[in-house]
Design a protein around this motif. Sequence first.
Motif, PDB file in Angstrom:
ATOM      1  N   TYR A 199      -4.570 -31.399  19.824  1.00 52.78           N
ATOM      2  CA  TYR A 199      -4.595 -31.095  21.253  1.00 52.78           C
ATOM      3  C   TYR A 199      -4.146 -29.654  21.512  1.00 52.78           C
ATOM      4  N   LYS A 200      -3.069 -29.258  20.835  1.00 57.35           N
ATOM      5  CA  LYS A 200      -2.571 -27.890  21.039  1.00 57.35           C
ATOM      6  C   LYS A 200      -3.616 -26.864  20.624  1.00 57.35           C
ATOM      7  N   THR A 201      -4.314 -27.168  19.550  1.00 56.12           N
ATOM      8  CA  THR A 201      -5.361 -26.252  19.102  1.00 56.12           C
ATOM      9  C   THR A 201      -6.463 -26.153  20.143  1.00 56.12           C
ATOM     10  N   GLU A 202      -6.816 -27.288  20.716  1.00 57.70           N
ATOM     11  CA  GLU A 202      -7.859 -27.271  21.738  1.00 57.70           C
ATOM     12  C   GLU A 202      -7.424 -26.433  22.931  1.00 57.70           C
ATOM     13  N   CYS A 203      -6.153 -26.566  23.288  1.00 57.24           N
ATOM     14  CA  CYS A 203      -5.644 -25.753  24.401  1.00 57.24           C
ATOM     15  C   CYS A 203      -5.706 -24.276  24.034  1.00 57.24           C
ATOM     16  N   PHE A 204      -5.336 -23.980  22.798  1.00 61.11           N
ATOM     17  CA  PHE A 204      -5.337 -22.581  22.348  1.00 61.11           C
ATOM     18  C   PHE A 204      -6.749 -22.008  22.393  1.00 61.11           C
ATOM     19  N   SER A 246       0.062 -41.011  25.076  1.00 60.93           N
ATOM     20  CA  SER A 246      -0.019 -39.705  25.742  1.00 60.93           C
ATOM     21  C   SER A 246      -0.901 -38.755  24.950  1.00 60.93           C
ATOM     22  N   GLN A 247      -0.896 -38.889  23.619  1.00 60.67           N
ATOM     23  CA  GLN A 247      -1.733 -38.000  22.802  1.00 60.67           C
ATOM     24  C   GLN A 247      -3.219 -38.271  23.067  1.00 60.67           C
ATOM     25  N   VAL A 248      -3.578 -39.555  23.086  1.00 65.11           N
ATOM     26  CA  VAL A 248      -4.991 -39.889  23.294  1.00 65.11           C
ATOM     27  C   VAL A 248      -5.434 -39.409  24.675  1.00 65.11           C
ATOM     28  N   LEU A 249      -4.602 -39.652  25.677  1.00 63.73           N
ATOM     29  CA  LEU A 249      -5.005 -39.270  27.032  1.00 63.73           C
ATOM     30  C   LEU A 249      -5.096 -37.749  27.174  1.00 63.73           C
ATOM     31  N   ARG A 250      -4.279 -37.035  26.412  1.00 64.75           N
ATOM     32  CA  ARG A 250      -4.387 -35.578  26.460  1.00 64.75           C
ATOM     33  C   ARG A 250      -5.687 -35.124  25.824  1.00 64.75           C
ATOM     34  N   LEU A 251      -6.047 -35.769  24.727  1.00 65.01           N
ATOM     35  CA  LEU A 251      -7.303 -35.391  24.078  1.00 65.01           C
ATOM     36  C   LEU A 251      -8.491 -35.655  24.993  1.00 65.01           C
ATOM     37  N   VAL A 252      -8.353 -36.696  25.819  1.00 66.15           N
ATOM     38  CA  VAL A 252      -9.422 -37.009  26.763  1.00 66.15           C
ATOM     39  C   VAL A 252      -9.746 -35.795  27.631  1.00 66.15           C
ATOM     40  N   SER A 253      -8.724 -35.039  27.984  1.00 60.93           N
ATOM     41  CA  SER A 253      -8.953 -33.924  28.902  1.00 60.93           C
ATOM     42  C   SER A 253      -9.799 -32.812  28.273  1.00 60.93           C
ATOM     43  N   TRP A 254     -10.016 -32.887  26.967  1.00 62.78           N
ATOM     44  CA  TRP A 254     -10.834 -31.846  26.326  1.00 62.78           C
ATOM     45  C   TRP A 254     -12.188 -32.360  25.869  1.00 62.78           C
ATOM     46  N   ILE A 255     -12.617 -33.511  26.387  1.00 62.10           N
ATOM     47  CA  ILE A 255     -13.964 -33.979  26.048  1.00 62.10           C
ATOM     48  C   ILE A 255     -14.965 -32.951  26.569  1.00 62.10           C
ATOM     49  N   PRO A 256     -15.862 -32.491  25.715  1.00 62.63           N
ATOM     50  CA  PRO A 256     -16.827 -31.499  26.204  1.00 62.63           C
ATOM     51  C   PRO A 256     -17.832 -32.142  27.153  1.00 62.63           C
ATOM     52  N   LEU A 257     -18.481 -31.311  27.907  1.00 63.89           N
ATOM     53  CA  LEU A 257     -19.511 -31.789  28.819  1.00 63.89           C
ATOM     54  C   LEU A 257     -20.636 -32.414  28.011  1.00 63.89           C
ATOM     55  N   SER A 258     -21.041 -33.612  28.382  1.00 62.40           N
ATOM     56  CA  SER A 258     -22.220 -34.177  27.725  1.00 62.40           C
ATOM     57  C   SER A 258     -22.939 -35.032  28.747  1.00 62.40           C
ATOM     58  N   SER A 259     -24.056 -35.560  28.338  1.00 69.29           N
ATOM     59  CA  SER A 259     -24.863 -36.259  29.342  1.00 69.29           C
ATOM     60  C   SER A 259     -24.171 -37.552  29.770  1.00 69.29           C
ATOM     61  N   PHE A 260     -24.431 -37.945  30.969  1.00 64.74           N
ATOM     62  CA  PHE A 260     -23.649 -39.025  31.552  1.00 64.74           C
ATOM     63  C   PHE A 260     -23.855 -40.360  30.849  1.00 64.74           C
ATOM     64  N   SER A 261     -25.086 -40.643  30.454  1.00 59.34           N
ATOM     65  CA  SER A 261     -25.343 -41.961  29.862  1.00 59.34           C
ATOM     66  C   SER A 261     -24.396 -42.191  28.690  1.00 59.34           C
ATOM     67  N   GLU A 262     -24.177 -41.118  27.914  1.00 55.67           N
ATOM     68  CA  GLU A 262     -23.283 -41.226  26.774  1.00 55.67           C
ATOM     69  C   GLU A 262     -21.844 -41.454  27.243  1.00 55.67           C
ATOM     70  N   MET A 263     -21.445 -40.655  28.227  1.00 55.60           N
ATOM     71  CA  MET A 263     -20.084 -40.762  28.743  1.00 55.60           C
ATOM     72  C   MET A 263     -19.838 -42.169  29.287  1.00 55.60           C
ATOM     73  N   LYS A 264     -20.830 -42.716  29.965  1.00 55.63           N
ATOM     74  CA  LYS A 264     -20.613 -43.993  30.623  1.00 55.63           C
ATOM     75  C   LYS A 264     -20.334 -45.101  29.609  1.00 55.63           C
ATOM     76  N   SER A 265     -21.241 -45.225  28.638  1.00 57.29           N
ATOM     77  CA  SER A 265     -21.081 -46.346  27.715  1.00 57.29           C
ATOM     78  C   SER A 265     -19.938 -46.109  26.735  1.00 57.29           C
ATOM     79  N   HIS A 266     -19.731 -44.834  26.349  1.00 57.91           N
ATOM     80  CA  HIS A 266     -18.726 -44.574  25.319  1.00 57.91           C
ATOM     81  C   HIS A 266     -17.339 -44.322  25.868  1.00 57.91           C
ATOM     82  N   PHE A 267     -17.302 -43.851  27.097  1.00 57.79           N
ATOM     83  CA  PHE A 267     -16.011 -43.393  27.594  1.00 57.79           C
ATOM     84  C   PHE A 267     -15.563 -44.135  28.850  1.00 57.79           C
ATOM     85  N   TYR A 268     -16.369 -44.071  29.908  1.00 62.38           N
ATOM     86  CA  TYR A 268     -15.934 -44.662  31.169  1.00 62.38           C
ATOM     87  C   TYR A 268     -15.747 -46.170  31.047  1.00 62.38           C
TER      88      TYR A 268
END
Lengths: 294, 751
Positions: B412-417, B443-465
């Motif tokens: 996570y820190k690397t992603e922030c950097f 807290s680590q997993v939820l922080r990593l969530v904030s760095w999910i790159p933009l991708s198409s919604f269909s993927e986000m919906k089934s895999h993430f939301y």
Amino acid sequence: IFPPPQHNADPQKTAFLLRKQWTLYSVTPLYGFSNARLKHYARLLSAFIAAEKQKGLAVEVGVELDIKVAVSTIPDLKGSDRDQDAILVQLSLRSPASPKNSEEKLVWSGCFCCVSGDHLSENLPEDFTCLPLFLANGAERYTSIVGSWFQKTFDCCFRRLAISPLNLSWMAAMWTGCQVDKTTSAMELVFSAPCLPYPLDISYAIHPEDAKALWDTVQKTPGEITQEEVDVFMDCLYSHFHRHFKIHLSATKLVKVSTAIASAHCEGIIKFLQSKYLSGVLMLLTELAISQIQ
Amino acid sequence: MWRRQSFETLKKPPQVHYKNQTDLSAWRKGRRTDPEKSVQSHQSPNDQEHDSEQDSLEEALSYFEQVQARVSLKKNNVLQKHLTTVESIALQRGLPPEGFDVLLKVALSGKLADTVNTRLLKSLVPASVIPETSVVSAVSWLCVSKCSGNIQLLFLRWLITMFDFIDHKEELHALYGFFFSFLQDEKMCPYVCHLLYLLTRKESVKPFRIRRLLDLQVKMGMQSHLQALLSLYKLFCPELVTITLPGKMKTYFKNSEGPWKAAINTVRRRNQANSPVFQTLLLGTGQPQSRKRKWNTQLMIPASSTNRNNLEEDREKNCVKLYSRDESFPVEQLQTFSQLLQNIHHLEFPSQMGSVLTNPLLLHYMNCIKDESVYLRLYYWMGQTLQEECTWCVADNNQYEEEFKDFLETVYKTECFLQEGFSSCEEFLYKSLPLWNGVCCRSQVLRLVSWIPLSSFSEMKSHFYDPLVQLFFTSSLYFKCSVIESLKELLQNWLNRHMIHLDSESDSQVHSLNTTLSGLVNMVAELIHFVGWISTVALHLENNHTFLLYFILDFYETVCDIYLRYNLPLLIMPPPGVFYPALLSMDSVNLNQLCYIMYRYRTNLVAAKENEQSKKQMLQFKFSSQTYQEYNQFIIAMVGCLWTSSAFQKDTHPQGLRMDDELLKKTTVKEFKTSFNIVNHPAMMGYAVRFLQQAWPDDTTFNFSLIKGRKWDWYLEYLYSQGLKGLKVFIESSINRVSQASHSKAENVQV
């Protein structure tokens, strides 16, 4: 399912793989690996092994050490010309008594290969070498030293390649349908009952001709297998077993499949028995390795 | 520079002094530099003291220059005096560069007794630098072995300690072979190894030297100083020698700063500005392993080590490159940012890319070198590591949760950097979220969530939301708050990314992302709608909890400003399930936040409308009239609720507060008409009470109707002074006060 080899492979060159137990690993693409430098790698690896065995003592590279390392290519072990040449690493022990002329004893072998797995390398830059399947035979200690060296030198990752029960049942179905010249051994499926205080393994042996007859009634189109067919095949075997022993095998876990073609264990151990079907089995394993990497 | 001249008359080698010109003058800071003037004139007492010290040091030096052999210390007062002078000055201020040649010579020539030599060596502390020539001549004295073994050892230790103070090292490097020959002396061997360790360069590593060291190793067994030197040889020439260091090693060389440590610190403190940085040992033993694990465990972030794999290949090919490989800077030596800048043109990435995670300098480097291979290597390593070590996906891993937490934290820190998410991390989240219990490494997993790159919604919906929603609805209030916060950060990261791409639109990299503006707008909109939906449900589930509402409104603080702050043509109003709980909240913090958000919505909408009217080009992204309509409905409700006391009559939103008078009468609330305004609103009533107490201290009836007319204005000022800035900007922008006297005539402004 088992396409004929696309080039004239010499079965002699790959015979070393047969009738031995191989532990399976998936390996991410090797960075900076070059087929032209195999001798150099062998020298470095041999010194590395010596240094690892006697931690803290330095070892000169290139001198004769008690472990000899040979690194070579096996161009015959691939599915198509788009696959990289397989790499064979062999460790042999020099007899300490007369190091010059005595014969060497092979103690460990490892084989990096890729059989019809070229889709992995499709969009990769040239400095990556894709050999996603790694097979090791010999003491785990050597696997760990050689693996560490490859990880450090070519920035790759090794992971044990476990075979899921689903994939094992596919293997059972596929291998049942294969033609074998002389049928000798029975087909054996080993199941493990979960959640018991003591281990309980159930071995289910079927005459290969019976199994083949069953599969032939299940498979609709020759040369093509569907998940549904595999399920039907396994369900038939389960209900037959239930009729006799009143045990629902579907509630247990399939851990091992042995046929005349090969035998595979869920922990990622394989034994090839038929040279004819070697590349077919390796192709399936390459596929599994790639799916573990991606 | 009379002092230099006086020294030059005494001694021969002149070249040293020119090099040290600045150092000498620095040492003589405070003294006059004009030789014409008399010594005594215009000097402070302090300077005079320095001068007298100076003179006595000079006397002492010239004494040692000419001292005859075998002068006894006990009987000779002159020797005693000069020795004490040298010692006291050296330990307090350090010696000038010129002093070393004389003192080293006398100490190593064996002229005087060992006690004197020892004391002299111990006082050889430099004020600035040590001239290389004095060291070289000292080494020649060492080679003729006129001094005792103890003095030889002490000299070597001195040399090691003072190594970084020596002004040049070229000639010293030429003596590598001489030092190497001292290895056979068993007592000197550890110190010589240390010295060689400091001196060794790639070209020093020769097969015959390796063989010599290996012979010594056979003779003396495992010795840490030999291990260190051999490891360095391995670092430079892995094709010649290799060694595996045992894991527990901590120090390779005994502390050799010895008797000079205190004095060096004193002098260093005196001239802190230009003190040389001590060369740190660059050998990394493997990090301490907490327990035995599989050999192919990847959780250990590898140490940075040079990729020497290609060295020989280049030599074999005999290819001419732009830069010589031999010059390439080993990553092990990279310690400071200035080193990075100096060597950026011949720096190589380490042999295992994973090591960049713990090396901020290499991350900087990675940021400037946009090399596909670099990212691919990191991608494979990280992807495999996350999957293999995941504590909830892989059985038997739960005992390693702490380690995995640390690893996720590092990622996570690397992603922030780097200000960007790793695709391997995204894939890991998609694969592992459906199996996640929401507790493990939360807290680590939820922080990593904030760095999910933009991708198409269909993927986000089934895999993430979808998997996230299941956890969200079934978990605690605090989990819900954390999720909303992560999603806010995710939204901000996406928007920031978009801003950066806007800035560098000419770059070709923008197109490689393959995201069109409308695609981006859609994805951001989906995220906002998703959060709107889960927020509505969560507020129901948690009974409009203030704490949760705070996090939700925090999310909308970003949403309401997207058009102006992030230049993205998108405005989405909060759903009524969020707006009304905030408007009717019992907490003034929430209400104030809502006021601020509505103010920003207004500002954004007004700006959008102006832009639309002025230039017609962005028409494809025109905000729909529905957005304006929604805003207006909300603003009517707000003004009714806070200002005109007409919330129940004027609210036009279908899910709003509108109620028939008949129904309201049935509630038997007496003054339902005025129960919602800036005075009577439950979130504001506390302020109203305090205001009444201050305005009419004697009145205990709490007659809220007293707050009207001018009092109403005072009350407003009071509210603003209590930190309700959101309320202030909202009222000032959205309420058109026709008459200062009559608040009931105030009207809301619609856009």
